[in-house]
Design a protein around this motif. Structure first.
Motif, PDB file in Angstrom:
ATOM      1  N   CYS A   1      31.070  10.801   7.653  1.00 40.99           N
ATOM      2  CA  CYS A   1      31.077   9.552   8.430  1.00 40.99           C
ATOM      3  C   CYS A   1      30.259   9.697   9.705  1.00 40.99           C
ATOM      4  O   CYS A   1      29.541   8.775  10.089  1.00 40.99           O
ATOM      5  CB  CYS A   1      32.507   9.144   8.772  1.00 40.99           C
ATOM      6  N   ARG A   2      30.361  10.853  10.349  1.00 36.46           N
ATOM      7  CA  ARG A   2      29.620  11.075  11.586  1.00 36.46           C
ATOM      8  C   ARG A   2      28.108  11.111  11.333  1.00 36.46           C
ATOM      9  O   ARG A   2      27.337  10.519  12.068  1.00 36.46           O
ATOM     10  CB  ARG A   2      30.087  12.362  12.243  1.00 36.46           C
ATOM     11  N   SER A   3      27.702  11.778  10.255  1.00 37.16           N
ATOM     12  CA  SER A   3      26.265  11.895  10.003  1.00 37.16           C
ATOM     13  C   SER A   3      25.667  10.630   9.396  1.00 37.16           C
ATOM     14  O   SER A   3      24.474  10.397   9.514  1.00 37.16           O
ATOM     15  CB  SER A   3      25.976  13.107   9.110  1.00 37.16           C
ATOM     16  N   HIS A   4      26.502   9.792   8.769  1.00 38.92           N
ATOM     17  CA  HIS A   4      26.006   8.558   8.157  1.00 38.92           C
ATOM     18  C   HIS A   4      26.577   7.311   8.839  1.00 38.92           C
ATOM     19  O   HIS A   4      26.670   6.255   8.215  1.00 38.92           O
ATOM     20  CB  HIS A   4      26.358   8.540   6.668  1.00 38.92           C
ATOM     21  N   CYS A   5      26.931   7.422  10.099  1.00 41.20           N
ATOM     22  CA  CYS A   5      27.602   6.313  10.792  1.00 41.20           C
ATOM     23  C   CYS A   5      26.754   5.056  10.833  1.00 41.20           C
ATOM     24  O   CYS A   5      27.275   3.952  10.649  1.00 41.20           O
ATOM     25  CB  CYS A   5      28.026   6.725  12.195  1.00 41.20           C
TER      26      CYS A   5
ATOM     27  N   LYS B   1      20.122   6.965  16.431  1.00 36.81           N
ATOM     28  CA  LYS B   1      21.461   6.738  16.975  1.00 36.81           C
ATOM     29  C   LYS B   1      21.436   6.251  18.427  1.00 36.81           C
ATOM     30  O   LYS B   1      22.482   5.939  18.981  1.00 36.81           O
ATOM     31  CB  LYS B   1      22.303   8.009  16.867  1.00 36.81           C
TER      32      LYS B   1
ATOM     33  N   ASN C   1      32.478   7.345  16.637  1.00 33.32           N
ATOM     34  CA  ASN C   1      32.530   8.701  16.097  1.00 33.32           C
ATOM     35  C   ASN C   1      31.152   9.268  15.817  1.00 33.32           C
ATOM     36  O   ASN C   1      30.982  10.482  15.785  1.00 33.32           O
ATOM     37  CB  ASN C   1      33.371   8.734  14.812  1.00 33.32           C
ATOM     38  N   GLY C   2      30.175   8.419  15.598  1.00 31.97           N
ATOM     39  CA  GLY C   2      28.837   8.882  15.270  1.00 31.97           C
ATOM     40  C   GLY C   2      27.934   9.087  16.467  1.00 31.97           C
ATOM     41  O   GLY C   2      26.820   9.581  16.311  1.00 31.97           O
ATOM     42  N   ARG C   3      28.406   8.704  17.648  1.00 29.72           N
ATOM     43  CA  ARG C   3      27.533   8.854  18.810  1.00 29.72           C
ATOM     44  C   ARG C   3      27.271  10.334  19.059  1.00 29.72           C
ATOM     45  O   ARG C   3      28.096  11.182  18.778  1.00 29.72           O
ATOM     46  CB  ARG C   3      28.135   8.175  20.038  1.00 29.72           C
ATOM     47  N   GLU C   4      26.105  10.607  19.577  1.00 31.73           N
ATOM     48  CA  GLU C   4      25.722  11.995  19.846  1.00 31.73           C
ATOM     49  C   GLU C   4      26.155  12.385  21.246  1.00 31.73           C
ATOM     50  O   GLU C   4      26.478  11.548  22.062  1.00 31.73           O
ATOM     51  CB  GLU C   4      24.217  12.149  19.689  1.00 31.73           C
TER      52      GLU C   4
ATOM     53  N   LEU D   1      33.136   3.638  13.519  1.00 31.78           N
ATOM     54  CA  LEU D   1      32.017   4.407  12.964  1.00 31.78           C
ATOM     55  C   LEU D   1      30.999   4.765  14.041  1.00 31.78           C
ATOM     56  O   LEU D   1      30.537   5.912  14.115  1.00 31.78           O
ATOM     57  CB  LEU D   1      31.348   3.619  11.845  1.00 31.78           C
TER      58      LEU D   1
END
Length: 153
Positions: free
Chosen positions: A8-12, A65, A136-139, A133
């Protein structure tokens, strides 16, 4: 970190974009095919959902991102409107205090599955999924989030 949360993190961006596609398609289906006329609050929710379709689509294509801080507020504000709209539908006293006076009443239930699933709740679920999503996906959690910004040559 579990495989699911890592996925989920890498494909947010991709997942959030899919949610926005489903939300916009559902919104258009309800209004254009089933001929449900949107109320004023529905229009405000659309104002915050429709741009996400394009912004997340472009960001997904570019795998960028850096869009997250710009799109996340759209989801949070849209979700807040959905909460208010859902409350107007389910709490009769709230609608008596601030009734919708133009067009379709905001407390009208076109859909009411199982006594609680309405259009504003579906919009809230979409806004919440996109927000989670993207959050959680923010860098920046121990990662170098600006590697792409360095100039070459």
């Amino acid at each position: 970190m579990s495989k699911f949360s890592s996925f989920c993190r890498s494909h947010c961006l991709y997942l959030a974009w899919i949610v926005s596609i489903v939300a916009v398609a559902g919104s258009l289906y309800l209004s254009e095919v089933l001929k449900y006329e949107p109320c004023k609050l529905c229009w405000f929710q659309r104002i915050f959902m429709y741009p996400q379709l394009f912004l997340l689509g472009i960001a997904t294509y570019r795998n960028d991102k850096r869009i997250i801080p710009y799109v996340l507020p759209l989801s949070l504000i849209g979700g807040s409107i959905s909460i208010y709209h859902y409350a107007k539908q389910k709490i009769p006293a709230l609608n008596e205090i601030l009734p919708c006076s133009i067009g379709v009443p905001c407390n009208k239930d076109y859909l009411n599955f199982f006594g609680f699933i309405t259009i504003p709740l579906l919009a809230l679920i979409a806004f919440t999924m996109i927000s989670i999503l993207l959050w959680n996906g923010r860098e920046g959690k121990g990662e170098n989030s600006h590697e792409e910004d360095e100039f070459e040559g």
